[in-house]
Design a protein around this motif. Structure first.
Motif, PDB file in Angstrom:
ATOM      1  N   LEU A   4      41.323  32.329  38.593  1.00 28.99           N
ATOM      2  CA  LEU A   4      41.337  30.794  38.685  1.00 28.99           C
ATOM      3  C   LEU A   4      41.810  30.399  40.037  1.00 28.99           C
ATOM      4  CD1 LEU A   4      41.525  32.178  35.642  1.00 28.99           C
ATOM      5  CD2 LEU A   4      42.878  30.050  35.111  1.00 28.99           C
ATOM      6  N   VAL A   5      42.110  28.833  40.066  1.00 26.13           N
ATOM      7  CA  VAL A   5      42.418  28.645  41.561  1.00 26.13           C
ATOM      8  C   VAL A   5      43.688  27.572  41.006  1.00 26.13           C
ATOM      9  CG1 VAL A   5      41.862  27.151  43.447  1.00 26.13           C
ATOM     10  CG2 VAL A   5      40.247  28.545  42.196  1.00 26.13           C
ATOM     11  N   LEU A   6      44.755  27.803  41.850  1.00 25.65           N
ATOM     12  CA  LEU A   6      45.897  26.920  41.602  1.00 25.65           C
ATOM     13  C   LEU A   6      46.029  26.259  42.950  1.00 25.65           C
ATOM     14  CD1 LEU A   6      48.471  26.292  40.040  1.00 25.65           C
ATOM     15  CD2 LEU A   6      49.674  28.123  41.127  1.00 25.65           C
ATOM     16  N   ASN A  21      57.358  22.475  39.955  1.00 29.57           N
ATOM     17  CA  ASN A  21      56.468  22.343  39.180  1.00 29.57           C
ATOM     18  C   ASN A  21      55.073  23.222  39.140  1.00 29.57           C
ATOM     19  OD1 ASN A  21      57.611  19.981  38.013  1.00 29.57           O
ATOM     20  ND2 ASN A  21      57.178  18.774  39.643  1.00 29.57           N
ATOM     21  N   THR A  22      54.975  23.591  40.441  1.00 35.72           N
ATOM     22  CA  THR A  22      53.702  24.437  40.594  1.00 35.72           C
ATOM     23  C   THR A  22      54.175  25.794  40.267  1.00 35.72           C
ATOM     24  OG1 THR A  22      54.206  24.588  42.982  1.00 35.72           O
ATOM     25  CG2 THR A  22      52.303  23.046  42.307  1.00 35.72           C
ATOM     26  N   SER A  23      55.448  26.271  40.297  1.00 32.42           N
ATOM     27  CA  SER A  23      55.857  27.509  40.038  1.00 32.42           C
ATOM     28  C   SER A  23      55.594  27.845  38.517  1.00 32.42           C
ATOM     29  CB  SER A  23      57.266  28.032  40.288  1.00 32.42           C
ATOM     30  OG  SER A  23      58.155  27.190  39.570  1.00 32.42           O
ATOM     31  N   LYS A  24      55.553  26.858  37.682  1.00 31.07           N
ATOM     32  CA  LYS A  24      55.378  27.116  36.305  1.00 31.07           C
ATOM     33  C   LYS A  24      54.087  27.498  35.957  1.00 31.07           C
ATOM     34  CE  LYS A  24      58.403  23.218  35.164  1.00 31.07           C
ATOM     35  NZ  LYS A  24      58.333  21.491  34.835  1.00 31.07           N
ATOM     36  N   PHE A  36      44.179  34.800  39.759  1.00 27.99           N
ATOM     37  CA  PHE A  36      43.984  33.758  40.354  1.00 27.99           C
ATOM     38  C   PHE A  36      44.225  33.503  41.855  1.00 27.99           C
ATOM     39  CE2 PHE A  36      48.715  34.334  39.755  1.00 27.99           C
ATOM     40  CZ  PHE A  36      49.325  33.411  40.849  1.00 27.99           C
ATOM     41  N   GLU A  37      43.713  32.620  42.444  1.00 31.23           N
ATOM     42  CA  GLU A  37      44.006  32.332  43.930  1.00 31.23           C
ATOM     43  C   GLU A  37      44.838  30.987  44.176  1.00 31.23           C
ATOM     44  OE1 GLU A  37      39.888  32.347  45.365  1.00 31.23           O
ATOM     45  OE2 GLU A  37      39.899  34.715  44.993  1.00 31.23           O
ATOM     46  N   THR A  38      45.362  30.855  45.247  1.00 34.60           N
ATOM     47  CA  THR A  38      46.112  29.882  45.484  1.00 34.60           C
ATOM     48  C   THR A  38      45.252  28.831  46.774  1.00 34.60           C
ATOM     49  OG1 THR A  38      48.191  30.869  45.008  1.00 34.60           O
ATOM     50  CG2 THR A  38      48.190  28.720  46.546  1.00 34.60           C
ATOM     51  N   VAL A  39      45.311  27.655  46.473  1.00 30.40           N
ATOM     52  CA  VAL A  39      44.614  26.695  47.530  1.00 30.40           C
ATOM     53  C   VAL A  39      45.935  26.045  48.081  1.00 30.40           C
ATOM     54  CG1 VAL A  39      43.324  24.828  48.236  1.00 30.40           C
ATOM     55  CG2 VAL A  39      42.324  26.583  46.811  1.00 30.40           C
ATOM     56  N   TRP A  40      46.322  26.111  49.254  1.00 28.64           N
ATOM     57  CA  TRP A  40      47.749  25.547  49.722  1.00 28.64           C
ATOM     58  C   TRP A  40      47.168  24.242  50.124  1.00 28.64           C
ATOM     59  CZ3 TRP A  40      51.618  27.692  48.203  1.00 28.64           C
ATOM     60  CH2 TRP A  40      51.702  29.199  47.893  1.00 28.64           C
ATOM     61  N   THR A  68      49.245  14.245  42.192  1.00 34.24           N
ATOM     62  CA  THR A  68      50.158  15.347  42.447  1.00 34.24           C
ATOM     63  C   THR A  68      49.529  16.709  42.144  1.00 34.24           C
ATOM     64  OG1 THR A  68      50.475  15.284  40.042  1.00 34.24           O
ATOM     65  CG2 THR A  68      51.897  13.852  41.370  1.00 34.24           C
ATOM     66  N   VAL A  69      50.389  17.809  42.525  1.00 35.96           N
ATOM     67  CA  VAL A  69      49.809  19.191  42.151  1.00 35.96           C
ATOM     68  C   VAL A  69      51.166  19.741  41.252  1.00 35.96           C
ATOM     69  CG1 VAL A  69      48.382  19.762  44.331  1.00 35.96           C
ATOM     70  CG2 VAL A  69      50.702  20.023  44.345  1.00 35.96           C
ATOM     71  N   PRO A  70      50.800  20.451  40.594  1.00 35.97           N
ATOM     72  CA  PRO A  70      49.625  21.342  40.253  1.00 35.97           C
ATOM     73  C   PRO A  70      48.183  20.987  39.811  1.00 35.97           C
ATOM     74  CG  PRO A  70      51.129  21.966  38.692  1.00 35.97           C
ATOM     75  CD  PRO A  70      51.907  20.912  39.361  1.00 35.97           C
ATOM     76  N   VAL A  71      47.248  21.550  40.231  1.00 36.09           N
ATOM     77  CA  VAL A  71      46.200  21.542  39.564  1.00 36.09           C
ATOM     78  C   VAL A  71      45.661  22.785  39.349  1.00 36.09           C
ATOM     79  CG1 VAL A  71      43.736  20.840  39.904  1.00 36.09           C
ATOM     80  CG2 VAL A  71      45.595  19.186  40.705  1.00 36.09           C
ATOM     81  N   LEU A  72      45.044  23.159  38.262  1.00 37.44           N
ATOM     82  CA  LEU A  72      44.305  24.328  38.011  1.00 37.44           C
ATOM     83  C   LEU A  72      42.858  24.118  37.922  1.00 37.44           C
ATOM     84  CD1 LEU A  72      45.030  27.360  37.668  1.00 37.44           C
ATOM     85  CD2 LEU A  72      44.618  26.859  35.147  1.00 37.44           C
ATOM     86  N   SER A  73      42.051  24.966  38.654  1.00 37.86           N
ATOM     87  CA  SER A  73      40.682  24.914  38.314  1.00 37.86           C
ATOM     88  C   SER A  73      40.262  26.132  37.746  1.00 37.86           C
ATOM     89  CB  SER A  73      39.911  24.840  39.690  1.00 37.86           C
ATOM     90  OG  SER A  73      38.594  24.931  39.694  1.00 37.86           O
TER      91      SER A  73
END
Length: 244
Positions: A4-6, A21-24, A36-40, A68-73
């Motif tokens: 997944l992509v965060l 918020n993104t740590s949740k 999962f992978e992270t897009v900064w 806003t972020v987070p967004v999850l793909s």
């Protein structure tokens, strides 16, 4: 299974992530042991990136748009979700192993999410000052400018040393004392009793934020409150989510 992509906001800190918020979703993904992978995404680029994904903006209280972020793909099925609570609900429905809304508790935890944090763990302007210090320069400038505009306050007046800073600390400690009262009434290991849940991640994410952005002696100050409870709460959740 494809990772997944965060989408998250970087910083100058080791490991980069810091935002509550993104740590949740990061905690949830790790707890459920999902790859999962992270897009900064730097602050000034969030609107462009989120628009490019096809997501609609949120609305501020004045009616203006905000992205806003987070967004999850999720490349496994094409799903695209924003907002941390909705991401948690999606992950629970799609990947139900190791539940985070046990015993049908999703609605109760949604109420907890909206009611608990700002009362028990309030945001004070000192935190904003410390956030700007750990961000990359391009995001730090954006963060200072937009927070000053939102609060209609010059940045240098956010939490200067002296009475205003002392007031921030007093307000913060008052909030933690409320949280301690709630914990004492429950008398249980986790927020929902003897079962770990997303409510524990909600509480830990704010503590994680404080620990990441505050100076070492400032976090030590919080860690000393209420018999050292709050550092222990964070440590337990991080261990449960394999993030210790």
């Amino acid at each position: 299974m494809k990772p997944l992509v965060l989408y998250d906001i970087p910083s100058q800190l080791p490991g980069s992530y810091w935002s509550p918020n993104t740590s949740k979703p990061r905690f949830v993904l790790s707890y459920k042991e999902l790859p999962f992978e992270t897009v900064w995404v730097e602050y000034p680029d969030i609107a462009t990136v989120v628009k490019s994904l096809g997501l609609a903006p949120k609305k501020r209280s004045d009616g203006s748009d905000i992205y806003t972020v987070p967004v999850l793909s999720d490349p496994n099925n094409g799903a695209l979700i924003d907002e941390s609570l909705e991401i948690a609900a999606y992950l629970e429905k799609t990947y139900p192993a190791k539940p985070i809304f046990p015993h049908g508790s999703e609605m109760l935890i949604r109420v907890f999410d909206s009611a608990y944090l700002d009362d028990a763990h309030p945001i004070v302007r000192l935190i904003y000052v410390r956030v700007a210090e750990i961000l990359n320069p391009v995001s730090a400038e954006f963060f200072r400018r937009t927070r000053s505009e939102r609060l209609q306050l010059p940045w240098e007046e956010f939490s200067p040393e002296g009475p205003k800073r002392d007031g921030d600390w007093a307000y913060l400690e008052q909030g933690f004392n409320k949280g301690e009262t709630l914990r004492e009434k429950s008398g249980t290991e986790w927020v929902m009793g003897d079962t770990f849940s997303y409510a524990d991640i909600i509480a830990a994410s704010r503590l994680f934020w404080y620990k990441r952005v505050l100076k070492e002696d400032e976090w030590a100050r919080i860690s000393s409150w209420n018999g050292g409870r709050w550092a222990k709460v964070l440590d337990k959740v991080q261990q449960e989510c394999h993030l210790a």
